[in-house]
Design an enzyme around this catalytic site. Structure first.
Site, mmCIF file in Angstrom:
data_model
loop_
_atom_site.group_PDB
_atom_site.id
_atom_site.type_symbol
_atom_site.label_atom_id
_atom_site.label_comp_id
_atom_site.label_asym_id
_atom_site.label_seq_id
_atom_site.Cartn_x
_atom_site.Cartn_y
_atom_site.Cartn_z
ATOM 1 C CG ASN A 10 -1.876 1.122 1.346
ATOM 2 O OD1 ASN A 10 -1.435 2.155 1.274
ATOM 3 N ND2 ASN A 10 -3.089 0.901 1.683
ATOM 4 C CE LYS A 13 -1.690 -0.632 5.449
ATOM 5 N NZ LYS A 13 -1.588 -2.094 5.776
ATOM 6 C CG ASP A 69 -4.205 -6.164 9.092
ATOM 7 O OD1 ASP A 69 -3.861 -6.393 8.064
ATOM 8 O OD2 ASP A 69 -4.846 -6.512 9.699
ATOM 9 C CE1 TYR A 153 -13.640 2.183 3.379
ATOM 10 C CE2 TYR A 153 -11.712 1.389 4.274
ATOM 11 C CZ TYR A 153 -12.865 1.116 3.547
ATOM 12 O OH TYR A 153 -13.267 0.096 3.036
ATOM 13 C CG ASP A 154 -6.905 9.066 5.593
ATOM 14 O OD1 ASP A 154 -7.210 8.793 6.649
ATOM 15 O OD2 ASP A 154 -5.862 8.836 4.959
ATOM 16 C CE LYS A 174 -3.593 9.193 8.000
ATOM 17 N NZ LYS A 174 -3.808 8.164 6.711
ATOM 18 N NE ARG A 180 -0.450 3.172 8.330
ATOM 19 C CZ ARG A 180 -1.500 3.238 8.062
ATOM 20 N NH1 ARG A 180 -1.789 4.550 7.746
ATOM 21 N NH2 ARG A 180 -2.526 2.491 7.874
HETATM 22 P P1 ITT Z 1 -0.816 -4.323 2.819
HETATM 23 O O1 ITT Z 1 -1.667 -5.407 3.377
HETATM 24 O O2 ITT Z 1 -0.095 -4.444 1.650
HETATM 25 O O3 ITT Z 1 -0.029 -3.509 3.861
HETATM 26 P P2 ITT Z 1 -3.554 -3.269 2.590
HETATM 27 O O4 ITT Z 1 -3.831 -1.895 2.096
HETATM 28 O O5 ITT Z 1 -4.311 -4.404 2.156
HETATM 29 O O6 ITT Z 1 -2.081 -3.194 2.306
HETATM 30 P P3 ITT Z 1 -4.590 -3.853 5.220
HETATM 31 O O7 ITT Z 1 -5.005 -5.218 4.867
HETATM 32 O O8 ITT Z 1 -3.785 -3.663 6.491
HETATM 33 O O9 ITT Z 1 -3.654 -3.302 4.176
HETATM 34 O O10 ITT Z 1 -5.904 -2.951 4.983
HETATM 35 C C1 ITT Z 1 -5.988 -1.650 5.541
HETATM 36 C C2 ITT Z 1 -7.208 -0.857 4.905
HETATM 37 O O11 ITT Z 1 -7.817 -0.119 5.994
HETATM 38 C C3 ITT Z 1 -6.372 0.145 3.824
HETATM 39 O O12 ITT Z 1 -6.618 -0.597 2.622
HETATM 40 C C4 ITT Z 1 -7.457 1.222 3.943
HETATM 41 O O13 ITT Z 1 -8.581 0.811 3.418
HETATM 42 C C5 ITT Z 1 -7.800 1.323 5.448
HETATM 43 N N1 ITT Z 1 -7.021 2.082 6.213
HETATM 44 C C6 ITT Z 1 -6.146 1.965 7.096
HETATM 45 N N2 ITT Z 1 -5.295 2.781 7.475
HETATM 46 C C7 ITT Z 1 -5.959 4.042 6.790
HETATM 47 C C8 ITT Z 1 -5.727 5.311 6.938
HETATM 48 O O14 ITT Z 1 -4.584 5.798 7.902
HETATM 49 N N3 ITT Z 1 -6.353 5.947 6.433
HETATM 50 C C9 ITT Z 1 -7.439 5.553 5.290
HETATM 51 N N4 ITT Z 1 -7.721 4.246 5.282
HETATM 52 C C10 ITT Z 1 -6.918 3.360 6.009
#
Ligand code: ITT
Length: 191
Positions: A10, A13, A69, A153-154, A174, A180
């Site tokens: 991601n 992230k 996660d 979802y920010d 942020k 995070r």
């Molecule tokens: P990785 O597993 O490769 O790290 P991912 O996006 O699939 O990437 P997750 O399974 O941890 O990661 O899912 C986290 C989801 O939660 C992310 O895709 C967003 O939809 C949401 N999310 C998490 N942190 C967020 C943030 O800071 N702002 C907005 N949405 C967030």
């Protein structure tokens, strides 16, 4: 400087992570490390999935690894999408569509019932030590999609004390208050 592989695909992230850790660690992405494996996130909790990702990448590269996660818990929706936040309505569905759908589900729901939180568990492993830290940030689901920064979802996550959505905060703002940013700041001192 110690090199750490961050087990995420991601890009949103990764940007936030590098901003927090860059002064102390050389953080490289899975892509930089030449790792392109699909990791099945079949855990039931953020802790389980975070460790699944960290261990899987460690087994491939044998270097220190961090993994994140995270997800959004909406109280009115029984804490959904939760650990399924990335997969909610399908992994390839745009966040404009996902966010609009959530706003529709919460149409006419008063602010006091719109409470939500972002949760983040960051895990570390270097083959000897395993660590996990959890942090959250509380807010409410807003009434419109607002802001261009951040990701996911920010734009619908409204922070009453800032009178802004998380997508209206700068990266630095942020990271100071987010799930995070706080989890990274803690684990940074432990590794
Ligand atoms: P990785 O597993 O490769 O790290 P991912 O996006 O699939 O990437 P997750 O399974 O941890 O990661 O899912 C986290 C989801 O939660 C992310 O895709 C967003 O939809 C949401 N999310 C998490 N942190 C967020 C943030 O800071 N702002 C907005 N949405 C967030």
């Amino acid at each position: 400087m110690k090199t750490i592989v961050f087990a995420t695909k991601n890009k949103g992230k990764l940007k936030e992570i590098q901003a927090v850790l860059a002064d102390k660690f050389n953080v490289i992405s899975m892509q930089d490390a030449g790792i392109d494996t699909e990791i099945e996130e079949n855990g039931k909790t953020f802790e389980e999935n975070s460790l699944i990702k960290a261990r899987a990448v460690y087994e491939i590269c044998k270097k220190p690894v961090l993994a994140d996660d995270s997800g959004l818990e909406i109280d009115y929706l029984d804490k959904k999408p939760g650990v399924h936040s990335a997969r909610y309505m399908g992994e390839d569905t745009s966040y404009d569509i996902k966010n609009s759908h959530i706003l529709d589900l919460l149409k006419d729901v008063p602010d006091e019932k719109r409470s939500a939180r972002f949760v983040c568990v960051i895990s570390y492993t270097d083959g000897e030590r395993e660590l996990s830290v959890r942090e959250t940030v509380e807010g409410i689901i807003g009434h419109e999609i607002k802001g261009e920064n951040g990701f996911g979802y920010d734009p619908i996550f409204y922070l009453p004390e800032f009178k802004k959505t998380s997508a209206e905060l700068s990266l630095e703002e942020k990271n100071k208050i987010s799930h995070r940013g706080k989890a990274l700041a803690r684990i940074k001192e432990m590794i």
